[in-house]
Design an enzyme around this catalytic site. Structure first.
Site, PDB file in Angstrom:
ATOM      1  N   GLY A 197       7.096   5.994 -29.547  1.00 52.70           N
ATOM      2  CA  GLY A 197       7.606   5.446 -30.798  1.00 52.70           C
ATOM      3  C   GLY A 197       7.256   3.985 -30.950  1.00 52.70           C
ATOM      4  N   ASN A 198       7.921   3.323 -31.889  1.00 49.31           N
ATOM      5  CA  ASN A 198       7.700   1.897 -32.108  1.00 49.31           C
ATOM      6  C   ASN A 198       9.022   1.240 -32.485  1.00 49.31           C
ATOM      7  OD1 ASN A 198       7.958   2.003 -35.153  1.00 49.31           O
ATOM      8  ND2 ASN A 198       6.179   3.349 -34.871  1.00 49.31           N
TER       9      ASN A 198
END
Length: 413
Positions: A212-213
């Site tokens: 993810g980020n």
């Protein structure tokens, strides 16, 4: 300070509007409450008068010498109606003027916000939906009701949004139109359908892990809120965000890049504008493992780690441009998080990406350590296809950035 007319319809949710009135007055606004006669069966005139500091009337015959049925609408900076009952929506849509509030709605030359609240069956009835469509086409900002507990044991769509949500919408609408109040039909995005993506996608590795980020979704949510305040019908495709749904905005939750692509593509078919503010993962694991990936227990190699093969995710922004072809609609806005490096500056990389992607606008975020992700403000540069002009914004709040983006979109529209 703004002059606000607060219309109150005859529904049980009228009790919540007292809190909305308090929010307005505590912010310094001059508020005149105009209830319908039936509204006073739920909350009496003394309550409205005590909270607003002004007398309350429902008919056009009181203080006739002041011509209130014309004066109130013509001098208001904003008219808010909450709760807007099915009956009140019908009367407003058909231009009836049987009491003071409906007269104000006809004479107002400022933004109008209506917040419907009623039982689900009444809200979903074709007659009510047709009335809402008519009002929306005229530029009235209709905030869809929330879903939740209604009168009695009923649950479903029809609940009045919380006062804080309604207040936030009204404040943003006032901020947009403070310098030159517009007629309801002149809201800059009235009648436009807008799609905004927000948040950060997550690509699952196994049942407990994902790639993810750090995107919080704040900028995308601000874009959706400002568009709604300017009169647009907004669909917000939100990836993994815990932010509350903006009032008046339809939220479509997604998790992965492929889910986001599907939702945005579907919503964009009849949209006037698509804004891709979500942080979409460039890659995803080639294989999803159904069970948790375990650490190696090989005594000969205690530091062994699995090798994860990645595959490229689709370029959603480029796909939207490709699918549009030579058509002018929808206007497409991309976002790019950039840092300068040895090969070029933030703007250099942004201009290259604008050409590659082919979007109408590209909003270049300056990112880095302690910048942008999760913060309440950021610095952006808005680039337009075929133009060397750059709009620099910030450091500024997410909502100020959103306002600048929509200003640029409106120039194209």
């Amino acid at each position: 300070m703004a002059r606000i007319v607060l219309g109150v319809g005859g529904g049980i949710a009228a009790y919540k509007v007292a809190s909305l009135l308090r929010l307005f007055t505590e912010s310094g606004h001059d508020v005149t409450v105009v209830p319908t006669e039936s509204a006073l069966h739920f909350v009496g005139a003394p309550t409205w008068e005590a909270l607003s500091g002004k007398p309350v009337q429902t008919d056009v015959w009181t203080s006739v010498h002041e011509v209130p049925h014309v004066r109130l609408g013509k001098t208001a900076d904003l008219v808010v109606v909450a709760p807007a009952t099915a009956d009140l929506l019908a009367r407003a849509a058909h231009g009836l003027a049987g009491d003071l509030l409906t007269n104000v709605l006809l004479t107002a030359r400022c933004p109008i916000v209506m917040a419907p609240a009623m039982h689900t069956e009444m809200w979903e009835h074709p007659a009510t939906q047709a009335n809402v469509e008519t009002l929306t086409e005229r530029g009235v900002h209709v905030i869809p009701p929330a879903s939740g507990r209604l009168t009695g044991a009923d649950t479903g769509p029809g609940r009045l949004p919380e006062p804080e949500e309604l207040y936030a919408v009204c404040e943003r609408l006032l901020a947009h139109g403070a310098s030159q109040p517009a007629a309801a039909g002149e809201l800059p995005l009235a009648g436009r359908r807008v799609v905004v993506s927000a948040g950060g996608t997550r690509e699952p590795l196994d049942p407990v892990r994902f790639l993810g980020n750090r995107s919080s979704g704040k900028q995308g949510f601000a874009l959706a809120e400002v568009a709604a305040a300017r009169g647009a019908e907004v669909v917000l495709v939100a990836a993994n965000s815990s932010l509350p749904a903006p009032a008046g905005v339809k939220v479509v939750p997604v998790e992965t890049a492929l889910e986001l692509e599907s939702a945005v593509t579907d919503a964009a078919r009849d949209a006037d504008v698509v804004v891709m503010a979500a942080a979409v993962a460039d890659f995803r694991p080639a294989t999803y493992v159904d069970t948790k990936i375990k650490k190696s227990h090989d005594p000969g190699d205690p530091d062994a780690a699995p090798t994860i093969e990645l595959v490229r995710n689709p370029d959603i922004l480029a796909g939207l441009v490709r699918d549009r072809g030579d058509e002018a609609n929808p206007v497409i806005v991309g976002f790019a998080a950039e840092t300068g490096d040895a090969s070029g500056s933030v703007l250099d990389h942004g201009r290259d990406k604008l050409v590659r992607k082919g979007s109408d606008l590209l909003v270049v975020n300056e990112v880095g350590v302690d910048r942008t992700f999760g913060a309440d403000d950021n610095t952006v540069h808005i680039l337009r296809q075929g133009s060397s002009h750059v709009v620099d914004v910030g450091p500024a709040t997410k909502h100020d950035v959103a306002a600048a983006v929509w200003d640029a979109v409106q120039e194209i529209l």
